[in-house]
Structure formats: structure tokens, C-alpha cells
Enzyme design. Structure first.
Site, short mmCIF file in Angstrom:
data_model
loop_
_atom_site.label_atom_id
_atom_site.label_comp_id
_atom_site.label_asym_id
_atom_site.label_seq_id
_atom_site.Cartn_x
_atom_site.Cartn_y
_atom_site.Cartn_z
N ASP A 8 44.08 73.95 41.14
CA ASP A 8 45.09 73.73 42.53
C ASP A 8 44.32 75.45 44.17
O ASP A 8 42.82 75.51 44.28
CB ASP A 8 46.01 74.72 42.17
CG ASP A 8 46.35 75.30 42.03
OD1 ASP A 8 45.33 75.82 41.74
OD2 ASP A 8 47.45 76.15 41.27
N HIS A 133 35.52 76.85 10.88
CA HIS A 133 35.69 76.36 12.07
C HIS A 133 36.34 74.53 12.13
O HIS A 133 37.33 74.42 12.84
CB HIS A 133 35.28 77.12 13.51
CG HIS A 133 35.05 78.32 12.75
ND1 HIS A 133 36.10 79.83 12.68
CD2 HIS A 133 34.02 79.06 12.58
CE1 HIS A 133 35.61 80.39 12.50
NE2 HIS A 133 34.09 80.69 12.11
C1 RB5 Z 1 50.48 78.05 42.02
O1 RB5 Z 1 51.58 79.36 42.82
C2 RB5 Z 1 50.59 78.94 41.09
O2 RB5 Z 1 51.76 78.60 39.87
C3 RB5 Z 1 49.36 78.39 39.40
O3 RB5 Z 1 48.47 78.37 40.70
C4 RB5 Z 1 50.11 78.43 38.59
O4 RB5 Z 1 49.60 79.58 38.62
C5 RB5 Z 1 50.75 78.45 37.65
O5 RB5 Z 1 49.62 78.71 36.55
#
Ligand code: RB5
Length: 146
Positions: A8, A133
Site C-alpha cells: 500500500d 515440519h
Molecule cells: C496504513 O495507514 C496502515 O494502516 C497500513 O499500511 C498497515 O500498517 C496496516 O496494517
């Protein structure tokens, strides 16, 4: 080996660092992460990437967000995915040897790009130990019903 990398808006720097590592290692990869002009929702990137690993289109997947936590939680909802949240080199090695992890997640607000690169390198280079494992991860697959 074919690798999918995604992330992201909070993981752009590490995503670029890991991509340069993959290029240096001569590993084929596809980046399905956001272009990140705005804030996005991490499940929209983690879930499709995990599904493509589970479907066998990619051997491994690497997910980057702010903490790595959201993406690892999402990825582990996909049947057949063993995604490890890794912020140290020892865990990166052991999750390959013991868990046969097919994905890792890392958080750019937790570690820097240099450590992320080392973690990804060790994780990509380490083989699964198998043996006892394999029996243990088999129990997880059995619970998943596959
Ligand atoms: C984004 O602000 C953040 O929440 C995301 O990148 C992540 O850390 C979520 O777990």
C-alpha cells in the site's frame, strides 16, 4: 522462481528496495502494489496477491505496508497461504525452514530498507526443511480443508 510483490501507500520505499534486490538476484517478479498517489486499503492489495500465490501463478509473495500486520492478516485468510510477519533475519530464515512460508509481510514504519532487503534475501534463499515440519504444516492444511 516467480515472485509477486505488493503493498500500500505506507510501504513504497521498502517495496522499491526489495524490487531492486529481486532484479539483482535475477528473480522474475510482478509488482501489483498501489501507485500510491492517495491512501489505499491494504486488503485490496494483499488478498489478490495472496490468491495468485495460492493459485500457483507465483511461487512466493512479498507484501509491504506500514506495519506488515494488516497485509499478513489478510493474506493468511487465503487458503494455502502461510504468510509470516518478519522483521528480523532469524525469523525470515526459520519461517522458511520450519513453516515453508510462501509469503512474507514487512512494515515500513517498523524497519528500514536495509534490514528489509536482508530479510527478503535470506527468506528467498532458504529452503524448507521438510520432515517433522511437513507433518505440522499438513495439520494446518487439513484444518483449512484442502
Ligand atoms: C496504513 O495507514 C496502515 O494502516 C497500513 O499500511 C498497515 O500498517 C496496516 O496494517
Amino acid at each position: 522462481m516467480k515472485v509477486i510483490i505488493s503493498g500500500d501507500h505506507a510501504g513504497m520505499t521498502i517495496r522499491n528496495e526489495v524490487k531492486s534486490l529481486l532484479e539483482e538476484m535475477g528473480i522474475e517478479y510482478e509488482d501489483t502494489g498501489c501507485s500510491c498517489e492517495t491512501s489505499v486499503d491494504y486488503p485490496d492489495y494483499a488478498l489478490p496477491a495472496a490468491q495468485r500465490v495460492a493459485d500457483g501463478e507465483f511461487d512466493r509473495g512479498i507484501l509491504i505496508c506500514g506495519t506488515g500486520i494488516g497485509m499478513s492478516i489478510a493474506a493468511n485468510k487465503v487458503k494455502g497461504i502461510r504468510c509470516a510477519l518478519t522483521h528480523d533475519v532469524y525469523s525470515a530464515k526459520l519461517t522458511r525452514m520450519h513453516n515453508d512460508s510462501n509469503m512474507i509481510a514487512m512494515g515500513e514504519r517498523v524497519i528500514g530498507p536495509g534490514l528489509a532487503r536482508e530479510i527478503a534475501k535470506v527468506w528467498l534463499e532458504t529452503d524448507f526443511d521438510g520432515g517433522r515440519h511437513a507433518n505440522r504444516i499438513g495439520k494446518i492444511a487439513e484444518y483449512e480443508g484442502q
